[in-house]
Design a protein around this motif. Sequence first.
Motif, PDB file in Angstrom:
ATOM      1  N   ARG A   1       0.817  -1.219   0.139  1.00 56.68           N
ATOM      2  CA  ARG A   1      -0.062   0.031   0.052  1.00 56.68           C
ATOM      3  C   ARG A   1       0.915   1.157  -0.108  1.00 56.68           C
ATOM      4  O   ARG A   1       0.421   2.448  -0.913  1.00 56.68           O
ATOM      5  CB  ARG A   1      -0.871   0.050   1.172  1.00 56.68           C
ATOM      6  N   GLU A   2       2.054   1.175   0.605  1.00 61.32           N
ATOM      7  CA  GLU A   2       2.727   2.199   0.783  1.00 61.32           C
ATOM      8  C   GLU A   2       3.819   2.102  -0.317  1.00 61.32           C
ATOM      9  O   GLU A   2       4.564   3.434  -0.679  1.00 61.32           O
ATOM     10  CB  GLU A   2       3.702   2.388   1.981  1.00 61.32           C
ATOM     11  N   ASN A   3       3.937   1.351  -1.155  1.00 59.85           N
ATOM     12  CA  ASN A   3       4.736   1.214  -2.175  1.00 59.85           C
ATOM     13  C   ASN A   3       4.322   0.503  -3.419  1.00 59.85           C
ATOM     14  O   ASN A   3       4.769  -0.637  -3.728  1.00 59.85           O
ATOM     15  CB  ASN A   3       6.260   0.434  -1.742  1.00 59.85           C
TER      16      ASN A   3
ATOM     17  N   THR B   1       9.759  -9.171 -11.101  1.00 59.97           N
ATOM     18  CA  THR B   1       9.297  -8.983  -9.796  1.00 59.97           C
ATOM     19  C   THR B   1       8.296  -7.838  -9.804  1.00 59.97           C
ATOM     20  O   THR B   1       7.227  -7.885  -9.215  1.00 59.97           O
ATOM     21  CB  THR B   1      10.632  -8.160  -8.902  1.00 59.97           C
ATOM     22  N   THR B   2       8.369  -6.912 -10.763  1.00 60.69           N
ATOM     23  CA  THR B   2       7.333  -5.778 -10.831  1.00 60.69           C
ATOM     24  C   THR B   2       5.990  -6.783 -11.261  1.00 60.69           C
ATOM     25  O   THR B   2       4.968  -6.324 -10.656  1.00 60.69           O
ATOM     26  CB  THR B   2       7.699  -4.725 -11.937  1.00 60.69           C
ATOM     27  N   ARG B   3       6.117  -7.282 -12.150  1.00 61.29           N
ATOM     28  CA  ARG B   3       4.857  -8.085 -12.508  1.00 61.29           C
ATOM     29  C   ARG B   3       4.444  -8.767 -11.474  1.00 61.29           C
ATOM     30  O   ARG B   3       2.856  -8.842 -11.276  1.00 61.29           O
ATOM     31  CB  ARG B   3       5.121  -9.081 -13.952  1.00 61.29           C
ATOM     32  N   LEU B   4       5.087  -9.717 -10.665  1.00 63.10           N
ATOM     33  CA  LEU B   4       4.536 -10.399  -9.580  1.00 63.10           C
ATOM     34  C   LEU B   4       4.037  -9.519  -8.631  1.00 63.10           C
ATOM     35  O   LEU B   4       2.892  -9.738  -8.216  1.00 63.10           O
ATOM     36  CB  LEU B   4       5.711 -11.350  -9.178  1.00 63.10           C
ATOM     37  N   LEU B   5       4.561  -8.315  -8.246  1.00 63.76           N
ATOM     38  CA  LEU B   5       4.096  -7.480  -7.226  1.00 63.76           C
ATOM     39  C   LEU B   5       2.574  -6.785  -7.830  1.00 63.76           C
ATOM     40  O   LEU B   5       1.670  -6.677  -6.949  1.00 63.76           O
ATOM     41  CB  LEU B   5       5.078  -6.370  -7.130  1.00 63.76           C
ATOM     42  N   ARG B   6       2.487  -6.496  -9.144  1.00 66.55           N
ATOM     43  CA  ARG B   6       1.353  -6.181  -9.415  1.00 66.55           C
ATOM     44  C   ARG B   6      -0.102  -7.240  -9.461  1.00 66.55           C
ATOM     45  O   ARG B   6      -1.042  -6.865  -9.055  1.00 66.55           O
ATOM     46  CB  ARG B   6       1.557  -5.643 -10.933  1.00 66.55           C
ATOM     47  N   GLU B   7       0.563  -8.422  -9.539  1.00 65.45           N
ATOM     48  CA  GLU B   7      -0.239  -9.470  -9.308  1.00 65.45           C
ATOM     49  C   GLU B   7      -0.653  -9.631  -7.632  1.00 65.45           C
ATOM     50  O   GLU B   7      -1.864  -9.775  -7.334  1.00 65.45           O
ATOM     51  CB  GLU B   7       0.316 -10.912  -9.600  1.00 65.45           C
ATOM     52  N   CYS B   8       0.091  -9.569  -6.839  1.00 66.00           N
ATOM     53  CA  CYS B   8      -0.126  -9.393  -5.305  1.00 66.00           C
ATOM     54  C   CYS B   8      -1.056  -8.231  -5.249  1.00 66.00           C
ATOM     55  O   CYS B   8      -2.073  -8.372  -4.370  1.00 66.00           O
ATOM     56  CB  CYS B   8       1.212  -9.196  -4.619  1.00 66.00           C
ATOM     57  N   VAL B   9      -0.855  -7.060  -5.554  1.00 66.74           N
ATOM     58  CA  VAL B   9      -1.874  -6.047  -5.322  1.00 66.74           C
ATOM     59  C   VAL B   9      -3.173  -6.268  -5.920  1.00 66.74           C
ATOM     60  O   VAL B   9      -4.095  -6.093  -5.149  1.00 66.74           O
ATOM     61  CB  VAL B   9      -1.158  -4.558  -6.070  1.00 66.74           C
ATOM     62  N   ALA B  10      -3.180  -6.855  -7.153  1.00 68.28           N
ATOM     63  CA  ALA B  10      -4.486  -7.192  -7.679  1.00 68.28           C
ATOM     64  C   ALA B  10      -5.240  -8.204  -6.858  1.00 68.28           C
ATOM     65  O   ALA B  10      -6.504  -8.261  -6.854  1.00 68.28           O
ATOM     66  CB  ALA B  10      -4.393  -7.475  -9.078  1.00 68.28           C
ATOM     67  N   ASP B  11      -4.499  -8.676  -6.149  1.00 66.51           N
ATOM     68  CA  ASP B  11      -5.260  -9.992  -5.208  1.00 66.51           C
ATOM     69  C   ASP B  11      -5.283  -9.456  -4.090  1.00 66.51           C
ATOM     70  O   ASP B  11      -5.559 -10.419  -2.939  1.00 66.51           O
ATOM     71  CB  ASP B  11      -4.432 -11.432  -5.318  1.00 66.51           C
TER      72      ASP B  11
ATOM     73  N   ASN C   1      -0.313 -13.393   3.454  1.00 70.54           N
ATOM     74  CA  ASN C   1       0.807 -12.601   2.870  1.00 70.54           C
ATOM     75  C   ASN C   1       1.390 -13.287   1.561  1.00 70.54           C
ATOM     76  O   ASN C   1       0.930 -14.513   1.307  1.00 70.54           O
ATOM     77  CB  ASN C   1       1.955 -12.651   3.779  1.00 70.54           C
ATOM     78  N   ALA C   2       1.841 -12.575   0.745  1.00 73.87           N
ATOM     79  CA  ALA C   2       2.398 -13.126  -0.491  1.00 73.87           C
ATOM     80  C   ALA C   2       3.724 -13.135  -0.617  1.00 73.87           C
ATOM     81  O   ALA C   2       4.713 -12.335   0.301  1.00 73.87           O
ATOM     82  CB  ALA C   2       2.439 -12.126  -1.480  1.00 73.87           C
ATOM     83  N   GLY C   3       4.535 -14.464  -1.155  1.00 78.36           N
ATOM     84  CA  GLY C   3       5.963 -14.378  -1.164  1.00 78.36           C
ATOM     85  C   GLY C   3       6.550 -14.749  -2.328  1.00 78.36           C
ATOM     86  O   GLY C   3       5.809 -15.482  -3.352  1.00 78.36           O
ATOM     87  N   LEU C   4       7.415 -14.023  -2.973  1.00 76.86           N
ATOM     88  CA  LEU C   4       8.088 -14.379  -4.388  1.00 76.86           C
ATOM     89  C   LEU C   4       9.108 -15.331  -4.209  1.00 76.86           C
ATOM     90  O   LEU C   4      10.052 -15.276  -3.334  1.00 76.86           O
ATOM     91  CB  LEU C   4       8.627 -12.928  -4.718  1.00 76.86           C
TER      92      LEU C   4
ATOM     93  N   ILE D   1       4.842 -16.822  -7.064  1.00 80.09           N
ATOM     94  CA  ILE D   1       4.166 -16.279  -5.983  1.00 80.09           C
ATOM     95  C   ILE D   1       3.510 -17.351  -5.172  1.00 80.09           C
ATOM     96  O   ILE D   1       2.878 -18.133  -5.805  1.00 80.09           O
ATOM     97  CB  ILE D   1       3.084 -15.134  -6.624  1.00 80.09           C
ATOM     98  N   TYR D   2       3.654 -17.314  -3.924  1.00 84.08           N
ATOM     99  CA  TYR D   2       2.906 -18.055  -2.976  1.00 84.08           C
ATOM    100  C   TYR D   2       2.370 -17.285  -2.176  1.00 84.08           C
ATOM    101  O   TYR D   2       2.668 -16.307  -1.150  1.00 84.08           O
ATOM    102  CB  TYR D   2       3.995 -19.164  -2.351  1.00 84.08           C
ATOM    103  N   TYR D   3       0.943 -17.642  -1.793  1.00 83.04           N
ATOM    104  CA  TYR D   3       0.025 -16.811  -0.913  1.00 83.04           C
ATOM    105  C   TYR D   3      -0.129 -17.770   0.036  1.00 83.04           C
ATOM    106  O   TYR D   3      -0.836 -18.852   0.262  1.00 83.04           O
ATOM    107  CB  TYR D   3      -1.343 -16.541  -1.586  1.00 83.04           C
ATOM    108  N   ASP D   4       0.271 -17.341   1.420  1.00 80.74           N
ATOM    109  CA  ASP D   4       0.239 -18.257   2.632  1.00 80.74           C
ATOM    110  C   ASP D   4      -1.086 -18.193   3.480  1.00 80.74           C
ATOM    111  O   ASP D   4      -2.206 -17.119   3.064  1.00 80.74           O
ATOM    112  CB  ASP D   4       1.595 -17.969   3.613  1.00 80.74           C
ATOM    113  N   ASN D   5      -1.172 -18.834   4.112  1.00 77.87           N
ATOM    114  CA  ASN D   5      -2.563 -19.004   5.072  1.00 77.87           C
ATOM    115  C   ASN D   5      -2.484 -17.736   6.084  1.00 77.87           C
ATOM    116  O   ASN D   5      -3.687 -17.510   6.444  1.00 77.87           O
ATOM    117  CB  ASN D   5      -2.392 -19.989   6.090  1.00 77.87           C
ATOM    118  N   ASN D   6      -1.520 -16.879   6.183  1.00 74.94           N
ATOM    119  CA  ASN D   6      -1.646 -15.629   7.021  1.00 74.94           C
ATOM    120  C   ASN D   6      -2.188 -14.540   6.121  1.00 74.94           C
ATOM    121  O   ASN D   6      -2.361 -13.257   6.540  1.00 74.94           O
ATOM    122  CB  ASN D   6      -0.365 -15.198   7.291  1.00 74.94           C
TER     123      ASN D   6
END
Length: 253
Positions: free
Chosen positions: A110-112, A208-218, A186-189, A179-184
């Motif tokens: 959110r901040e970055n 990395t930028t593409r993966l981060l954009r996926e994380c934001v969209a999710d 959070n996203a991990g690359l 990208i791995y989405y954990d049970n908490n």
Amino acid sequence: MKSKNSMTQEERHIIENLFEHWTYVGEKAGLITMAPRYKAVIPDGSDWPKRVFEVAGPEELAPIAAQIKAGVLPDAVTFTESQAMEYEHTLSSAGFGAKMRLQGMIIYLRENPPAEESGDVQFSLVTNAAEAAVFADIAAQSFNYRVDGAIVARLLHQEDKIKVFTGTYKGAAACSGVIYYDNNGNAGLHFIGTLPDFRGKGLAAAMTTRLLRECVADGKRYCVLHASKAGLPIYSRLGFEPVKEVITYALSL
């Protein structure tokens, strides 16, 4: 995993995503050993994810060392830095020495917010066994260890938990990322790699930028990774902050 109170929240985000990711891969591939006080993934013909992890306490280290010597467990035991420091004397007494150190990092999305994607790289979600084999080849050459495409193929079509990507540069397969989405929540690359012939072209940053954009969209707020020395400046420029190291130990034979 014991000694959570000695970790910051950020360190917990990093190591819990990594260990849950390995558990998930091991379960999907049918390769995991769930001992009462540790876990291990033991693939045949692959170096990924060949690890012992989630060790519950220092008293487990001598028995684990004995099983490594007997060829039962892989000679790679991973801890986060705070736990490694706490177990330092026992690790040494059991014959372990640090084999690999990676820098755990975190970004607050959110901040970055991630930048726009580069137009030089085209990204594709891996969806079948043939594409999984291409991903495995890129990852193996990028990290100089064996990656089994059959294991990768078992992770496909589960995008609520894991997304596997390749990137092409001027029509040639060139880079990888997961990208791995954990049970908490959070996203991990993981597995952000570039083939040797394509390094120096900004492909790791682009992936990395593409993966981060996926994380934001999710809808993810935190994203974590563990970086090599070569990757550290790339991730720092993208807004990741260093936290603690992730350290893998091996027997000093």
